[in-house]
Design a protein around this motif. Structure first.
Motif, PDB file in Angstrom:
ATOM      1  N   PRO A 103      20.137 -19.401  69.414  1.00 49.78           N
ATOM      2  CA  PRO A 103      19.143 -20.357  69.914  1.00 49.78           C
ATOM      3  C   PRO A 103      19.750 -21.390  70.859  1.00 49.78           C
ATOM      4  O   PRO A 103      19.089 -21.817  71.811  1.00 49.78           O
ATOM      5  N   GLN A 104      20.993 -21.778  70.625  1.00 53.12           N
ATOM      6  CA  GLN A 104      21.621 -22.774  71.485  1.00 53.12           C
ATOM      7  C   GLN A 104      21.911 -22.213  72.872  1.00 53.12           C
ATOM      8  O   GLN A 104      21.707 -22.893  73.887  1.00 53.12           O
ATOM      9  N   THR A 105      22.379 -20.961  72.944  1.00 54.78           N
ATOM     10  CA  THR A 105      22.681 -20.400  74.265  1.00 54.78           C
ATOM     11  C   THR A 105      21.420 -20.212  75.091  1.00 54.78           C
ATOM     12  O   THR A 105      21.449 -20.410  76.311  1.00 54.78           O
ATOM     13  N   ILE A 106      20.315 -19.841  74.471  1.00 52.35           N
ATOM     14  CA  ILE A 106      19.090 -19.687  75.262  1.00 52.35           C
ATOM     15  C   ILE A 106      18.509 -21.047  75.629  1.00 52.35           C
ATOM     16  O   ILE A 106      17.901 -21.214  76.690  1.00 52.35           O
ATOM     17  N   LYS A 107      18.738 -22.054  74.792  1.00 53.22           N
ATOM     18  CA  LYS A 107      18.310 -23.406  75.166  1.00 53.22           C
ATOM     19  C   LYS A 107      19.028 -23.860  76.421  1.00 53.22           C
ATOM     20  O   LYS A 107      18.451 -24.530  77.289  1.00 53.22           O
ATOM     21  N   GLU A 108      20.301 -23.484  76.533  1.00 48.79           N
ATOM     22  CA  GLU A 108      21.114 -23.902  77.681  1.00 48.79           C
ATOM     23  C   GLU A 108      20.854 -23.059  78.919  1.00 48.79           C
ATOM     24  O   GLU A 108      21.115 -23.513  80.039  1.00 48.79           O
ATOM     25  N   THR A 109      20.336 -21.838  78.757  1.00 54.60           N
ATOM     26  CA  THR A 109      20.231 -20.912  79.896  1.00 54.60           C
ATOM     27  C   THR A 109      18.803 -20.448  80.195  1.00 54.60           C
ATOM     28  O   THR A 109      18.586 -19.767  81.191  1.00 54.60           O
ATOM     29  N   GLY A 110      17.840 -20.786  79.363  1.00 59.02           N
ATOM     30  CA  GLY A 110      16.514 -20.192  79.464  1.00 59.02           C
ATOM     31  C   GLY A 110      15.593 -20.844  80.474  1.00 59.02           C
ATOM     32  O   GLY A 110      15.575 -22.065  80.640  1.00 59.02           O
ATOM     33  N   GLY A 111      14.819 -20.015  81.144  1.00 57.71           N
ATOM     34  CA  GLY A 111      13.739 -20.480  81.998  1.00 57.71           C
ATOM     35  C   GLY A 111      14.198 -21.473  83.056  1.00 57.71           C
ATOM     36  O   GLY A 111      15.243 -21.312  83.696  1.00 57.71           O
ATOM     37  N   PHE A 112      13.394 -22.537  83.219  1.00 58.65           N
ATOM     38  CA  PHE A 112      13.713 -23.576  84.201  1.00 58.65           C
ATOM     39  C   PHE A 112      14.524 -24.705  83.592  1.00 58.65           C
ATOM     40  O   PHE A 112      14.660 -25.779  84.194  1.00 58.65           O
ATOM     41  N   MET A 141       3.601 -13.529  83.053  1.00 59.97           N
ATOM     42  CA  MET A 141       4.107 -14.192  81.866  1.00 59.97           C
ATOM     43  C   MET A 141       5.602 -14.474  82.023  1.00 59.97           C
ATOM     44  O   MET A 141       6.332 -13.703  82.643  1.00 59.97           O
ATOM     45  N   LEU A 142       6.072 -15.570  81.427  1.00 61.66           N
ATOM     46  CA  LEU A 142       7.479 -15.928  81.465  1.00 61.66           C
ATOM     47  C   LEU A 142       7.762 -17.005  80.427  1.00 61.66           C
ATOM     48  O   LEU A 142       6.850 -17.664  79.918  1.00 61.66           O
ATOM     49  N   HIS A 143       9.056 -17.163  80.110  1.00 65.10           N
ATOM     50  CA  HIS A 143       9.490 -18.297  79.293  1.00 65.10           C
ATOM     51  C   HIS A 143       9.789 -19.457  80.236  1.00 65.10           C
ATOM     52  O   HIS A 143      10.617 -19.335  81.147  1.00 65.10           O
ATOM     53  N   ALA A 144       9.126 -20.583  80.015  1.00 68.04           N
ATOM     54  CA  ALA A 144       9.372 -21.746  80.864  1.00 68.04           C
ATOM     55  C   ALA A 144      10.744 -22.344  80.609  1.00 68.04           C
ATOM     56  O   ALA A 144      11.315 -23.005  81.484  1.00 68.04           O
ATOM     57  N   GLY A 145      11.307 -22.112  79.424  1.00 68.67           N
ATOM     58  CA  GLY A 145      12.506 -22.803  78.990  1.00 68.67           C
ATOM     59  C   GLY A 145      12.129 -23.823  77.935  1.00 68.67           C
ATOM     60  O   GLY A 145      10.947 -24.010  77.622  1.00 68.67           O
ATOM     61  N   PHE A 146      13.107 -24.488  77.373  1.00 68.99           N
ATOM     62  CA  PHE A 146      12.840 -25.497  76.339  1.00 68.99           C
ATOM     63  C   PHE A 146      12.247 -26.740  77.003  1.00 68.99           C
ATOM     64  O   PHE A 146      12.911 -27.400  77.803  1.00 68.99           O
ATOM     65  N   ILE A 147      11.005 -27.038  76.689  1.00 68.47           N
ATOM     66  CA  ILE A 147      10.320 -28.182  77.302  1.00 68.47           C
ATOM     67  C   ILE A 147      10.871 -29.478  76.719  1.00 68.47           C
ATOM     68  O   ILE A 147      10.868 -29.660  75.497  1.00 68.47           O
ATOM     69  N   PRO A 148      11.341 -30.396  77.557  1.00 69.27           N
ATOM     70  CA  PRO A 148      11.829 -31.681  77.040  1.00 69.27           C
ATOM     71  C   PRO A 148      10.703 -32.485  76.383  1.00 69.27           C
ATOM     72  O   PRO A 148       9.553 -32.472  76.837  1.00 69.27           O
ATOM     73  N   HIS A 149      11.036 -33.168  75.321  1.00 67.57           N
ATOM     74  CA  HIS A 149      10.075 -34.018  74.626  1.00 67.57           C
ATOM     75  C   HIS A 149       9.817 -35.290  75.431  1.00 67.57           C
ATOM     76  O   HIS A 149      10.640 -35.697  76.269  1.00 67.57           O
ATOM     77  N   PRO A 150       8.669 -35.942  75.191  1.00 67.10           N
ATOM     78  CA  PRO A 150       8.445 -37.251  75.810  1.00 67.10           C
ATOM     79  C   PRO A 150       9.600 -38.195  75.492  1.00 67.10           C
ATOM     80  O   PRO A 150      10.099 -38.238  74.370  1.00 67.10           O
ATOM     81  N   GLY A 151      10.040 -38.919  76.508  1.00 68.28           N
ATOM     82  CA  GLY A 151      11.182 -39.803  76.348  1.00 68.28           C
ATOM     83  C   GLY A 151      12.485 -39.196  76.812  1.00 68.28           C
ATOM     84  O   GLY A 151      13.456 -39.925  77.073  1.00 68.28           O
ATOM     85  N   GLU A 179       5.325 -18.303  77.508  1.00 68.72           N
ATOM     86  CA  GLU A 179       5.419 -17.719  76.180  1.00 68.72           C
ATOM     87  C   GLU A 179       5.766 -18.772  75.143  1.00 68.72           C
ATOM     88  O   GLU A 179       6.595 -19.652  75.376  1.00 68.72           O
ATOM     89  N   THR A 180       5.136 -18.663  73.984  1.00 63.54           N
ATOM     90  CA  THR A 180       5.357 -19.625  72.914  1.00 63.54           C
ATOM     91  C   THR A 180       6.671 -19.379  72.195  1.00 63.54           C
ATOM     92  O   THR A 180       7.255 -18.298  72.270  1.00 63.54           O
ATOM     93  N   GLY A 181       7.123 -20.395  71.465  1.00 64.73           N
ATOM     94  CA  GLY A 181       8.232 -20.220  70.551  1.00 64.73           C
ATOM     95  C   GLY A 181       9.370 -21.193  70.733  1.00 64.73           C
ATOM     96  O   GLY A 181      10.011 -21.594  69.766  1.00 64.73           O
ATOM     97  N   GLN A 182       9.644 -21.583  71.962  1.00 62.05           N
ATOM     98  CA  GLN A 182      10.814 -22.421  72.205  1.00 62.05           C
ATOM     99  C   GLN A 182      10.524 -23.903  72.006  1.00 62.05           C
ATOM    100  O   GLN A 182      11.424 -24.736  72.152  1.00 62.05           O
ATOM    101  N   GLU A 183       9.300 -24.232  71.657  1.00 60.44           N
ATOM    102  CA  GLU A 183       8.921 -25.604  71.356  1.00 60.44           C
ATOM    103  C   GLU A 183       7.758 -25.568  70.365  1.00 60.44           C
ATOM    104  O   GLU A 183       7.044 -24.569  70.267  1.00 60.44           O
ATOM    105  N   PRO A 184       7.538 -26.636  69.618  1.00 61.68           N
ATOM    106  CA  PRO A 184       6.362 -26.679  68.738  1.00 61.68           C
ATOM    107  C   PRO A 184       5.080 -26.587  69.554  1.00 61.68           C
ATOM    108  O   PRO A 184       5.028 -27.017  70.716  1.00 61.68           O
ATOM    109  N   ALA A 185       4.044 -26.027  68.956  1.00 64.20           N
ATOM    110  CA  ALA A 185       2.768 -25.885  69.658  1.00 64.20           C
ATOM    111  C   ALA A 185       2.222 -27.235  70.097  1.00 64.20           C
ATOM    112  O   ALA A 185       1.578 -27.346  71.150  1.00 64.20           O
ATOM    113  N   GLU A 186       2.481 -28.273  69.312  1.00 64.61           N
ATOM    114  CA  GLU A 186       1.995 -29.604  69.671  1.00 64.61           C
ATOM    115  C   GLU A 186       2.597 -30.077  70.997  1.00 64.61           C
ATOM    116  O   GLU A 186       1.905 -30.702  71.807  1.00 64.61           O
TER     117      GLU A 186
END
Length: 304
Positions: A103-112, A141-151, A179-186
């Motif tokens: 999960p850490q390597t895809i967080k660093e390399t995934g999507g945008f 369809m694509l993985h956007a990458g890990f979406i940063p949280h507010p803040g 595609e879902t999964g890399q962040e909470p639905a909220e």
């Protein structure tokens, strides 16, 4: 595409008009099919043959990349696919360099996500939009990458990147489904609401939410329902150790709860494509598991 026959359509009701853009595939009763890369095919004839053996006529097709497929046909792939005896419900893009080892390597390399690769990946998106048009499709369809949280200091730049992607797709009349999964639905719900881009939607994969340990897929359906454009039918179990992957398992044997999941889709009026996906095992094992998964889905839909 009108000249292709489509079989094995689940009997979902038509989705009510929610003001969202709806593709031709999504406006009809749901189509049951298989993701092309799950079959580990390298040519359109092979894909055509395996779909026929599985008794389906529909596929979500890989644009062509290291993760999802490298087509023998090369630049002639779209023409070959259009001449084949199957229906395409959408295209899938993966980015070279994405590393799913942990999960850490895809967080660093995934999507945008990687700032240094955003320009390069935007160029790859432009290519994929062109291929999607060549395939006669309107959904990518694509993985956007890990979406940063507010803040998060990178959130504005990341969202600006997604808006640019939406603009480029809009110029081609194409909807992008993340595609879902890399962040909470909220967080995905909040992000879509903030972006307000009518051609940014969701490719819903319930198993990914378990693999990444990102919440309850059933609740996520309720939160994201109006924007779900396509669905991957895949199953998994949550990780037992924080920071590690969960375990992907054959459809119907994991923690998604296939019957509950299909009921949740029915409850929101979903009528888009249902694409069985399997990303573990060799080709023979995948085909076996996909076949059993299709049987399970058909049985549940017949009883609904």
């Amino acid at each position: 595409m009108g000249r292709h026959r489509v079989r094995n359509r689940p009997r979902f009701p038509r989705r009510p008009d929610r003001g969202a853009a709806v593709s031709t595939a999504a406006s009809q009763p749901s189509t049951l099919g298989v993701c092309s890369w799950s079959l580990q095919v390298t040519s359109i004839p092979e894909l055509n043959r395996l779909l026929a053996e599985l008794g389906v006529k529909a596929t979500q097709i890989a644009c062509g990349d290291p993760h999802h497929a490298s087509w023998d046909e090369g630049d002639a792939m779209p023409q070959a696919a259009l001449a084949a005896d199957f229906e395409m419900t959408g295209a899938m893009l993966g980015f070279p360099g994405e590393d799913y080892t942990t999960p850490q390597t895809i967080k660093e390399t995934g999507g945008f996500g990687p700032v240094s690769l955003r320009d390069e990946r935007m160029d790859r998106l432009r290519w994929a939009l062109g291929r999607t048009k060549e395939l006669g499709l309107s959904d990518l369809m694509l993985h956007a990458g890990f979406i940063p949280h507010p803040g998060d200091p990178d959130r504005k730049a990341f969202l600006d990147t997604l808006l640019e992607a939406a603009r480029l797709a809009g110029e081609q009349g194409i909807t992008l489904a993340f595609e879902t999964g890399q962040e909470p639905a909220e967080l995905l719900r909040q992000t879509l609401d903030e972006l307000k881009a009518p051609n940014l939607k969701v490719n819903f994969d319930p198993a990914n939410m378990l693999l990444y340990d990102m919440g309850d897929p059933i609740r996520a359906v309720e939160l994201l329902g109006p924007d779900i454009k396509s669905v991957h039918l895949k199953d998994a179990r949550r990780p037992t150790t924080p920071g590690h992957w969960g375990e992907e398992v054959p459809l119907g044997q994991g923690e998604v709860g296939l019957a509950r999941f299909l009921d949740a889709l029915k409850a929101i009026g979903y009528s888009g494509p249902l694409m069985v996906e399997r990303e573990v095992g060799d080709q023979a094992a995948r085909i076996r598991d996909i076949g059993l998964g299709l049987e399970a889905v058909r049985s549940l839909l017949a009883g609904s």
